[in-house]
Scaffold this motif. Structure first.
Motif, mmCIF file in Angstrom:
data_model
loop_
_atom_site.group_PDB
_atom_site.id
_atom_site.type_symbol
_atom_site.label_atom_id
_atom_site.label_comp_id
_atom_site.label_asym_id
_atom_site.label_seq_id
_atom_site.Cartn_x
_atom_site.Cartn_y
_atom_site.Cartn_z
ATOM 1 N N THR A 68 -1.966 -1.932 -0.856
ATOM 2 C CA THR A 68 -0.823 -1.047 -0.634
ATOM 3 C C THR A 68 0.051 -1.001 -1.884
ATOM 4 N N GLY A 69 0.317 -2.164 -2.467
ATOM 5 C CA GLY A 69 1.124 -2.215 -3.692
ATOM 6 C C GLY A 69 0.451 -1.492 -4.847
ATOM 7 N N ALA A 70 -0.860 -1.633 -4.984
ATOM 8 C CA ALA A 70 -1.596 -0.952 -6.044
ATOM 9 C C ALA A 70 -1.560 0.554 -5.841
ATOM 10 N N ALA A 71 -1.663 0.994 -4.597
ATOM 11 C CA ALA A 71 -1.609 2.431 -4.310
ATOM 12 C C ALA A 71 -0.236 2.987 -4.655
ATOM 13 N N ARG A 72 0.822 2.243 -4.349
ATOM 14 C CA ARG A 72 2.183 2.691 -4.669
ATOM 15 C C ARG A 72 2.363 2.850 -6.172
ATOM 16 N N LYS A 73 1.833 1.896 -6.939
ATOM 17 C CA LYS A 73 1.953 1.969 -8.398
ATOM 18 C C LYS A 73 1.231 3.183 -8.957
#
Length: 108
Positions: A68-73
């Protein structure tokens, strides 16, 4: 194919791996052992299978948060958790893993 003996929650397990991957398997097993012991400290002794399942769920949650964090970035929408219909295969896989763990534990 190589075989490595690792220890998780005080019990030895033989694990097959590709030749040359023995140290990596030992390191991963060490991380998993630490997590299983942490879960055991939090919930008490509930049996190895439940401890392993709880630890696996913690790891799955961490993986989801990382994705999820990687997708947000990247500006992409966060990955959705699987719907019950889509997770049927995952449930079957978890049941198969639980059955294998039970078989291993009985053999010890």
């Amino acid at each position: 194919m190589a075989t490595v003996t690792v220890e998780v929650n005080g019990r030895p397990y033989n694990v097959g791996c590709a030749d040359g991957q023995e140290d990596r398997v030992r390191a991963l097993a060490g991380q998993f052992d630490a997590l299983v012991r942490q879960v055991a400290g939090d919930v008490g002794h509930v049996g190895d299978i439940r401890l392993f399942l709880m630890a696996a769920l913690v790891l799955a949650d961490e993986l989801h948060e990382t994705r999820t964090g990687a997708a947000r970035k990247k500006g992409a929408p966060p990955p959705a958790l699987e719907t019950p219909a889509a997770s049927d295969g995952v449930a079957e896989a978890l049941n198969a893993v639980a059955a294998r763990i039970e078989k291993i534990v009985r053999a010890i």
